[in-house]
Design a protein around this motif. Structure first.
Motif, mmCIF file in Angstrom:
data_model
loop_
_atom_site.group_PDB
_atom_site.id
_atom_site.type_symbol
_atom_site.label_atom_id
_atom_site.label_comp_id
_atom_site.label_asym_id
_atom_site.label_seq_id
_atom_site.Cartn_x
_atom_site.Cartn_y
_atom_site.Cartn_z
ATOM 1 N N MET A 257 44.217 47.782 25.969
ATOM 2 C CA MET A 257 44.394 46.953 27.153
ATOM 3 C C MET A 257 44.643 47.798 28.407
ATOM 4 O O MET A 257 44.223 47.441 29.511
ATOM 5 C CB MET A 257 45.532 45.958 26.945
ATOM 6 C CG MET A 257 45.228 44.892 25.892
ATOM 7 S SD MET A 257 43.796 43.832 26.295
ATOM 8 C CE MET A 257 42.512 44.575 25.259
ATOM 9 N N GLY A 258 45.302 48.947 28.241
ATOM 10 C CA GLY A 258 45.478 49.848 29.377
ATOM 11 C C GLY A 258 44.150 50.389 29.873
ATOM 12 O O GLY A 258 43.886 50.439 31.084
ATOM 13 N N ALA A 259 43.289 50.788 28.926
ATOM 14 C CA ALA A 259 41.969 51.299 29.302
ATOM 15 C C ALA A 259 41.116 50.195 29.913
ATOM 16 O O ALA A 259 40.400 50.408 30.905
ATOM 17 C CB ALA A 259 41.278 51.891 28.072
ATOM 18 N N ALA A 260 41.188 48.993 29.337
ATOM 19 C CA ALA A 260 40.416 47.871 29.873
ATOM 20 C C ALA A 260 40.876 47.530 31.290
ATOM 21 O O ALA A 260 40.051 47.212 32.160
ATOM 22 C CB ALA A 260 40.575 46.652 28.968
ATOM 23 N N GLN A 261 42.171 47.608 31.525
ATOM 24 C CA GLN A 261 42.703 47.334 32.864
ATOM 25 C C GLN A 261 42.100 48.283 33.898
ATOM 26 O O GLN A 261 41.648 47.849 34.963
ATOM 27 C CB GLN A 261 44.239 47.491 32.848
ATOM 28 C CG GLN A 261 44.907 47.403 34.204
ATOM 29 C CD GLN A 261 44.972 46.002 34.775
ATOM 30 O OE1 GLN A 261 44.717 45.029 34.067
ATOM 31 N NE2 GLN A 261 45.307 45.891 36.043
ATOM 32 N N ARG A 262 42.067 49.558 33.586
ATOM 33 C CA ARG A 262 41.530 50.545 34.523
ATOM 34 C C ARG A 262 40.032 50.348 34.741
ATOM 35 O O ARG A 262 39.539 50.400 35.878
ATOM 36 C CB ARG A 262 41.807 51.964 34.001
ATOM 37 C CG ARG A 262 43.296 52.318 33.984
ATOM 38 C CD ARG A 262 43.501 53.780 33.630
ATOM 39 N NE ARG A 262 43.088 54.097 32.265
ATOM 40 C CZ ARG A 262 43.870 53.980 31.201
ATOM 41 N NH1 ARG A 262 45.107 53.508 31.317
ATOM 42 N NH2 ARG A 262 43.430 54.306 29.996
ATOM 43 N N GLU A 263 39.297 50.095 33.665
ATOM 44 C CA GLU A 263 37.845 49.940 33.779
ATOM 45 C C GLU A 263 37.468 48.676 34.553
ATOM 46 O O GLU A 263 36.570 48.702 35.406
ATOM 47 C CB GLU A 263 37.208 49.904 32.374
ATOM 48 C CG GLU A 263 37.229 51.246 31.674
ATOM 49 C CD GLU A 263 36.617 51.176 30.288
ATOM 50 O OE1 GLU A 263 35.724 50.321 30.080
ATOM 51 O OE2 GLU A 263 37.040 51.967 29.423
ATOM 52 N N VAL A 264 38.139 47.589 34.264
ATOM 53 C CA VAL A 264 37.809 46.336 34.950
ATOM 54 C C VAL A 264 38.172 46.420 36.425
ATOM 55 O O VAL A 264 37.418 45.944 37.289
ATOM 56 C CB VAL A 264 38.529 45.144 34.275
ATOM 57 C CG1 VAL A 264 38.412 43.873 35.127
ATOM 58 C CG2 VAL A 264 37.933 44.898 32.887
ATOM 59 N N ALA A 265 39.311 47.039 36.736
ATOM 60 C CA ALA A 265 39.681 47.221 38.149
ATOM 61 C C ALA A 265 38.609 47.993 38.889
ATOM 62 O O ALA A 265 38.233 47.649 40.031
ATOM 63 C CB ALA A 265 41.030 47.936 38.244
ATOM 64 N N ASP A 266 38.076 49.034 38.254
ATOM 65 C CA ASP A 266 37.031 49.855 38.886
ATOM 66 C C ASP A 266 35.740 49.054 39.047
ATOM 67 O O ASP A 266 35.076 49.113 40.091
ATOM 68 C CB ASP A 266 36.788 51.096 38.035
ATOM 69 C CG ASP A 266 35.812 52.070 38.677
ATOM 70 O OD1 ASP A 266 36.054 52.468 39.828
ATOM 71 O OD2 ASP A 266 34.805 52.431 38.032
ATOM 72 N N ILE A 267 35.377 48.280 38.033
ATOM 73 C CA ILE A 267 34.165 47.454 38.079
ATOM 74 C C ILE A 267 34.248 46.454 39.232
ATOM 75 O O ILE A 267 33.296 46.301 40.016
ATOM 76 C CB ILE A 267 33.971 46.723 36.741
ATOM 77 C CG1 ILE A 267 33.532 47.700 35.646
ATOM 78 C CG2 ILE A 267 32.940 45.585 36.877
ATOM 79 C CD1 ILE A 267 33.604 47.120 34.243
ATOM 80 N N LEU A 268 35.380 45.781 39.349
ATOM 81 C CA LEU A 268 35.516 44.746 40.375
ATOM 82 C C LEU A 268 35.556 45.356 41.781
ATOM 83 O O LEU A 268 35.000 44.779 42.728
ATOM 84 C CB LEU A 268 36.776 43.921 40.122
ATOM 85 C CG LEU A 268 36.801 43.127 38.812
ATOM 86 C CD1 LEU A 268 38.077 42.315 38.686
ATOM 87 C CD2 LEU A 268 35.589 42.215 38.683
ATOM 88 N N THR A 269 36.186 46.519 41.905
ATOM 89 C CA THR A 269 36.224 47.186 43.210
ATOM 90 C C THR A 269 34.819 47.579 43.664
ATOM 91 O O THR A 269 34.416 47.333 44.815
ATOM 92 C CB THR A 269 37.121 48.432 43.154
ATOM 93 O OG1 THR A 269 38.457 48.035 42.840
ATOM 94 C CG2 THR A 269 37.119 49.163 44.494
ATOM 95 N N LYS A 270 34.063 48.166 42.750
ATOM 96 C CA LYS A 270 32.699 48.593 43.081
ATOM 97 C C LYS A 270 31.794 47.397 43.373
ATOM 98 O O LYS A 270 30.865 47.503 44.181
ATOM 99 C CB LYS A 270 32.124 49.428 41.939
ATOM 100 C CG LYS A 270 32.769 50.811 41.812
ATOM 101 C CD LYS A 270 32.179 51.607 40.672
ATOM 102 C CE LYS A 270 32.803 52.999 40.587
ATOM 103 N NZ LYS A 270 32.281 53.772 39.426
ATOM 104 N N ALA A 271 32.039 46.282 42.690
ATOM 105 C CA ALA A 271 31.203 45.087 42.891
ATOM 106 C C ALA A 271 31.564 44.356 44.178
ATOM 107 O O ALA A 271 30.812 43.504 44.654
ATOM 108 C CB ALA A 271 31.336 44.147 41.701
ATOM 109 N N GLY A 272 32.728 44.674 44.720
ATOM 110 C CA GLY A 272 33.166 43.992 45.941
ATOM 111 C C GLY A 272 33.789 42.648 45.675
ATOM 112 O O GLY A 272 33.774 41.777 46.546
ATOM 113 N N ALA A 273 34.343 42.481 44.487
ATOM 114 C CA ALA A 273 34.945 41.199 44.132
ATOM 115 C C ALA A 273 36.198 40.925 44.969
ATOM 116 O O ALA A 273 36.905 41.853 45.349
ATOM 117 C CB ALA A 273 35.301 41.174 42.643
#
Length: 433
Positions: free
Chosen positions: A417-433
């Motif tokens: 869950m720690g790794a998923a948190q970091r990856e999803v945060a990065d995905i959403l930032t790059k997508a402009g969510a």
């Protein structure tokens, strides 16, 4: 000379007839042709065409062309043809695609009268699910959510008096059901939505959430607890990773194991009722349904839901957009179907699919009171729409990977869950969510 004059007169008359047929001049309004892109099969397309014909009789000058493509081509067809003059005017879409289609101008604004109709006749949570950038973007139609499916015969044989209502009861029942190669509780791997949605239904039912706005909450203790539940079930043998493989088309071994009594309980969506009936035959009577069990920090069962909706192409000309919304209001209104149902509700129910409009649920109460579907209908108001945000598809795949890592013992729940948190945060930032 006489022959030439007759030819000219004939040609003039022909031109006049063609012009009149095209609606030119002062003879009548210009015809507006719109198209509806769907992935439905032949029977449903015929029903949609019949509705379009009824609409055309009431609205002279508007024609509706129904176009069907395979599901795998639906989004790409809308993207590649959307900006062309003959591109689809209306499209049926999966709600996870909506944010990107709004961003790209392919999901237009809903006019005020249609928005008022939506607010008055659909559940608030579904209206919120189709609202992007400050306004609603389309009519929800099919809605899917999750519940606990269980084998009543196996529970009785194992001495489990009732389906589990809490996580503690789920673990206890799963342990009793796990014997002779059978798993007490089955989970899905190899299919993004199939992995994430049931697990997230447990998260929601523990008071957690995947996102808070655009901020991921995967490392929240209420979310981590659902991964810990999976890890405990796997460690005890009540969940077996080797029995989990599935896909969106057939649900694979995951379905086979439940159908053949090798899995006692699962969390699954309402749409697979047809597959269960076909595969189980008389043994379908052994299938029971109950709300998703509630976690220690949860206030009640809260399944994930997702929906399909119909949108209007924002790149179509204004006349086509206006005609399209007029057709969608009719298609989803009480006067287009039978006994107060919309035509859309009639079509969905004919496929064994749960409609989302309140009037359709009431009109089809007899069909939806089926013991399998009735639990899903009752839980609809408590469901939490899966977050449809920019980058949503990649977000779902990232969460899938780490939930699967817990199931296969490759990561601890906390690390996953720690790794998923970091990856999803990065995905959403790059997508402009």
């Amino acid at each position: 000379m006489k022959t030439s004059t007759m030819r000219v007169a004939a040609m003039s008359a022909a031109v006049a007839v063609v012009a009149a047929g095209c609606g030119g001049g002062a003879e009548g309004p210009k015809a507006t042709k719109i198209s509806f892109l769907t992935h439905w099969g032949p029977d449903q397309v015929k029903a949609l065409e019949a509705t379009a014909q009824a609409f055309e009789k009431q609205n002279p000058g508007i024609t509706v062309d129904i176009r069907a493509v395979p599901f795998g081509n639906l989004l790409s067809t809308l993207r590649t043809q959307g900006a062309s003059p003959n591109g689809p005017t209306i499209a049926s879409i999966y709600d996870l695609w909506l944010p990107e289609l709004v961003r790209d101008g392919l999901a237009g604004d809903m006019p005020a009268d249609a928005a008022a109709d939506l607010a008055a006749n659909w559940p608030k949570n579904l209206v919120e699910g189709v609202t992007k950038q400050g306004g609603p973007r389309g009519y929800p139609n099919e809605v899917d959510l999750y519940a606990l499916n269980y084998n009543k015969k196996l529970l009785k044989e194992a001495g489990v008096a009732a389906p589990p209502k809490t996580w503690a009861e789920l673990e206890e029942a799963a342990a009793k059901l796990s014997k002779d190669g059978r798993q007490g509780f089955g989970v899905i791997t190899s299919w993004p939505a199939g992995v994430v949605h049931p697990w997230l239904s447990l998260v929601n039912s523990n008071g957690g959430r995947l996102l808070d706005g655009a901020v991921p909450k995967l490392d929240d203790p209420k979310t981590v607890a659902a991964a810990q539940l999976y890890a405990r079930l796997v460690k005890s043998g009540a969940t077996q990773a080797k029995m989990s493989n599935a896909n969106a088309n057939t649900t694979g071994p995951y379905l086979d194991n439940f159908v053949n009594g090798r899995t006692g309980m699962i969390i699954m969506a309402n749409w697979w009722q047809g597959a269960l009936k076909e595969a189980m035959g008389e043994r379908y009577q052994d299938v029971g349904v109950a709300p998703v069990p509630v976690g220690p920090d949860g206030g009640g069962s809260a399944s994930v839901s997702y929906s399909w909706l119909t949108i209007v192409n924002g790149k179509a000309d204004q006349a086509k957009q206006q005609a399209a919304w007029k057709f969608l209001t009719y298609l989803n209104g009480k006067d287009s179907g039978k006994n107060g149902s919309s035509a859309m509700g009639d079509i969905l129910t004919s496929m064994g699919i749960l409609p989302s409009r309140a009037g359709d649920l009431k009109a089809h109460q007899a069909e939806l009171s089926d013991p399998f579907l009735s639990v899903y209908v009752a839980e609809l108001a408590n469901a939490v729409p899966f977050p449809a945000v920019l980058g949503g598809e990649a977000m779902s795949q990232a969460v899938q990977k780490h939930v699967e890592n817990v199931v296969f013992g490759k990561e601890t729940p906390e690390a996953a869950m720690g790794a998923a948190q970091r990856e999803v945060a990065d995905i959403l930032t790059k997508a402009g969510a």
